[in-house]
Design an enzyme around this catalytic site. Sequence first.
Site, PDB file in Angstrom:
ATOM      1  N   HIS A 186       0.747  -1.130   0.118  1.00 41.63           N
ATOM      2  CA  HIS A 186      -0.051   0.052  -0.103  1.00 41.63           C
ATOM      3  C   HIS A 186       0.931   1.092   0.042  1.00 41.63           C
ATOM      4  O   HIS A 186       2.004   0.923   0.379  1.00 41.63           O
ATOM      5  CB  HIS A 186      -1.074  -0.190   1.359  1.00 41.63           C
ATOM      6  CG  HIS A 186      -0.395   0.010   2.706  1.00 41.63           C
ATOM      7  ND1 HIS A 186       0.685  -0.880   3.017  1.00 41.63           N
ATOM      8  CD2 HIS A 186      -0.579   0.948   3.542  1.00 41.63           C
ATOM      9  CE1 HIS A 186       1.074  -0.423   4.315  1.00 41.63           C
ATOM     10  NE2 HIS A 186       0.055   0.616   4.558  1.00 41.63           N
ATOM     11  N   HIS A 244       1.210   3.882   1.904  1.00 38.77           N
ATOM     12  CA  HIS A 244       1.692   4.560   2.926  1.00 38.77           C
ATOM     13  C   HIS A 244       3.235   4.677   3.044  1.00 38.77           C
ATOM     14  O   HIS A 244       3.854   3.563   2.784  1.00 38.77           O
ATOM     15  CB  HIS A 244       1.387   3.840   4.401  1.00 38.77           C
ATOM     16  CG  HIS A 244       0.077   4.417   4.867  1.00 38.77           C
ATOM     17  ND1 HIS A 244      -0.896   3.517   5.719  1.00 38.77           N
ATOM     18  CD2 HIS A 244      -0.895   5.294   4.612  1.00 38.77           C
ATOM     19  CE1 HIS A 244      -2.208   4.344   5.903  1.00 38.77           C
ATOM     20  NE2 HIS A 244      -2.064   5.264   5.185  1.00 38.77           N
ATOM     21  N   ASP A 274       5.868   4.263   4.892  1.00 45.10           N
ATOM     22  CA  ASP A 274       7.027   3.246   5.451  1.00 45.10           C
ATOM     23  C   ASP A 274       6.781   1.831   4.700  1.00 45.10           C
ATOM     24  O   ASP A 274       7.690   0.893   4.920  1.00 45.10           O
ATOM     25  CB  ASP A 274       6.536   3.110   6.833  1.00 45.10           C
ATOM     26  CG  ASP A 274       4.992   2.533   7.099  1.00 45.10           C
ATOM     27  OD1 ASP A 274       4.118   3.384   6.519  1.00 45.10           O
ATOM     28  OD2 ASP A 274       4.713   1.738   7.929  1.00 45.10           O
ATOM     29  N   HIS A 275       5.953   1.824   3.682  1.00 40.85           N
ATOM     30  CA  HIS A 275       6.084   0.695   2.795  1.00 40.85           C
ATOM     31  C   HIS A 275       6.714   0.918   1.409  1.00 40.85           C
ATOM     32  O   HIS A 275       6.769  -0.056   0.782  1.00 40.85           O
ATOM     33  CB  HIS A 275       4.762   0.040   2.754  1.00 40.85           C
ATOM     34  CG  HIS A 275       3.979  -0.361   4.035  1.00 40.85           C
ATOM     35  ND1 HIS A 275       4.134  -1.783   4.329  1.00 40.85           N
ATOM     36  CD2 HIS A 275       3.674   0.196   5.243  1.00 40.85           C
ATOM     37  CE1 HIS A 275       3.856  -1.803   5.761  1.00 40.85           C
ATOM     38  NE2 HIS A 275       3.631  -0.669   6.154  1.00 40.85           N
ATOM     39  N   HIS A 315      -7.389  -1.650   5.724  1.00 37.23           N
ATOM     40  CA  HIS A 315      -6.492  -0.846   6.241  1.00 37.23           C
ATOM     41  C   HIS A 315      -7.145   0.604   5.882  1.00 37.23           C
ATOM     42  O   HIS A 315      -8.172   0.461   5.255  1.00 37.23           O
ATOM     43  CB  HIS A 315      -5.162  -0.927   5.543  1.00 37.23           C
ATOM     44  CG  HIS A 315      -3.983  -0.348   6.442  1.00 37.23           C
ATOM     45  ND1 HIS A 315      -3.758  -0.227   7.930  1.00 37.23           N
ATOM     46  CD2 HIS A 315      -3.048   0.640   6.194  1.00 37.23           C
ATOM     47  CE1 HIS A 315      -2.990   0.620   8.307  1.00 37.23           C
ATOM     48  NE2 HIS A 315      -2.324   1.020   7.074  1.00 37.23           N
ATOM     49  N   ASP A 324      -0.494  -3.971   6.136  1.00 31.59           N
ATOM     50  CA  ASP A 324      -0.961  -3.795   7.174  1.00 31.59           C
ATOM     51  C   ASP A 324      -2.740  -3.973   7.238  1.00 31.59           C
ATOM     52  O   ASP A 324      -3.236  -3.838   6.344  1.00 31.59           O
ATOM     53  CB  ASP A 324      -0.965  -2.134   7.663  1.00 31.59           C
ATOM     54  CG  ASP A 324       0.549  -1.695   7.704  1.00 31.59           C
ATOM     55  OD1 ASP A 324       1.577  -2.278   7.418  1.00 31.59           O
ATOM     56  OD2 ASP A 324       0.521  -0.478   8.057  1.00 31.59           O
ATOM     57  N   HIS A 369       5.711  -5.666  12.175  1.00 32.84           N
ATOM     58  CA  HIS A 369       5.178  -4.250  12.002  1.00 32.84           C
ATOM     59  C   HIS A 369       4.984  -3.601  13.538  1.00 32.84           C
ATOM     60  O   HIS A 369       3.701  -3.186  13.700  1.00 32.84           O
ATOM     61  CB  HIS A 369       3.960  -4.330  11.236  1.00 32.84           C
ATOM     62  CG  HIS A 369       3.714  -2.893  10.547  1.00 32.84           C
ATOM     63  ND1 HIS A 369       2.476  -2.038  11.219  1.00 32.84           N
ATOM     64  CD2 HIS A 369       4.105  -2.224   9.505  1.00 32.84           C
ATOM     65  CE1 HIS A 369       2.669  -0.940  10.696  1.00 32.84           C
ATOM     66  NE2 HIS A 369       3.139  -1.123   9.738  1.00 32.84           N
TER      67      HIS A 369
END
Lengths: 301, 301
Positions: free
Chosen positions: A60, A62, A64-65, A140, A210, A268
């Site tokens: 996805h 976000h 941090d990914h 998510h 997530d 995570h």
Amino acid sequence: MKLNILGCYSATPRTFTNPTSQVLEIKNHLFLIDCGEGTQVQLRKHKIKFNRIKHIFISHLHGDHFFGLVGLISTFRLLGREADLHIHAPKGLKEVIVLQMKLAQSWTNYNLYFHELTSTSSELIFEDEKVEVHTIPLDHRIYTNGFLFKEKIGERKLDMNAVLNEDIDVAYYRKLKQGADVPNKKGEIVKNQTVTLPAPQPKSYAFCSDTAYNEALVPIIKNATALYHESTFLEKHAKLAAPTKHSTAVQAATIAKLANVEQLILGHYSTRYDNLQDFKTEAQTIFNNVELAEDGKVFEF
Amino acid sequence: MKLNILGCYSATPRTFTNPTSQVLEIKNHLFLIDCGEGTQVQLRKHKIKFNRIKHIFISHLHGDHFFGLVGLISTFRLLGREADLHIHAPKGLKEVIVLQMKLAQSWTNYNLYFHELTSTSSELIFEDEKVEVHTIPLDHRIYTNGFLFKEKIGERKLDMNAVLNEDIDVAYYRKLKQGADVPNKKGEIVKNQTVTLPAPQPKSYAFCSDTAYNEALVPIIKNATALYHESTFLEKHAKLAAPTKHSTAVQAATIAKLANVEQLILGHYSTRYDNLQDFKTEAQTIFNNVELAEDGKVFEF
């Protein structure tokens, strides 16, 4: 199958922890799963031959990914990569990457293919002779997929005593492995199952990060060899899980139990926690075979 | 003035080297200059109170100078930042950042201001009571600016013996420091220069990365206290400098000499070199006061 954890912490990078990224080695592939900031440095630190990566799967958008992806793409160019690179990611990532290339006037000298994901049902997104990759729709705050990496069922094994006993010509061995009935030297048909053994059970790895607690993913990951499931929170912060659409260790373990997986790997983690052992302890109240992901850790299954 | 080098290597991140980023502490400001991938981790490693950063200056939109910015902006949000953040950068960066925020559905909870640079002449881009920041147009493959950080000329110093001798009331000291002529207690006008000393020479720091050899920047950085000038190549690769629009150590030193700066700091080394000492040796054939930037090094001037 070998799983290299490059980073397994949630959003905020700290001095010694890294956001989500993993490399799965399966049937001669090196699949990169998520690519938080600093992933290319983690690849080097852990001596992964990252030029062999041909497929990248992004869960996805976000940061941090995926914030490390544009840098990795640039580095591949600087290192003179020629092999195609395929990126499987939610719609929108292509625009981000292409815009940055345009501004830098830096185009890749290799073919870069974006496979944009939009479906909210599980779909087959990669397949070759030995492996399949399916999406796992997750729940998510934004559109998110996990990924299920499955070995295909292999060839049957010859039961050599039975084969020799039946006096089957070696020219038929290949057909036997593929499951066919074949003639022996006398010309009699030999039933395949009388001279072969079933193929080894194919392995599978499910990556689920997530996501909120979501039983809809259970049928998709049923009986997986290993499940990486996010566990952002411990029980004492369980109230935060639903509104942020994350899971607790207990919820991850509940999914593992319902799906009857062999092994659960937690990750995570919120960076608020210093002691990861608590995640394992809480998960084990529900499901026994729990391992903790840690940056740099390698799992083989 | 204190300069913290967070990263000073050219494009390809390696295990132990970082792309360009610096923090300049000047008159109570913390200015971040460029922000390559991993900058937020470097800020933490070097224990810089990065929430105090209110202005970020980006030289150009090659990834090794800005790929760490979107992550830093996100982290500020996660850490609950409330203070305004100003980003001075070439036109286009705003679009990159806003697009990624839109995809992540993550807006900042602080005010984020983009000051988009497009001029090819030096311009004043920030000013307060004590500091000015000017752009330094550089000659690179894409639109690029260096930055000149200048202290403003301060107040004159009181020559206390002379002041007491002239019997000037303390109420006039402030005016004296500002350069005015003032009356003494007898009502006679005292010439400022007879009772004050000149203000200390204001310091300045010029950041010039990335650029081909470019004498046009000499008048802009004339007499700077310190000049950071890129030196991507050594003499043995001098032929690569012009086509890639980078400089050699000798070229950097030539600019330092022409501009009559006090100190030259070299950086932006190609990662092909293992021995940085050669950069210093070559530069010192032209200009004596040369220092080598290194990740984590701090300069005070």
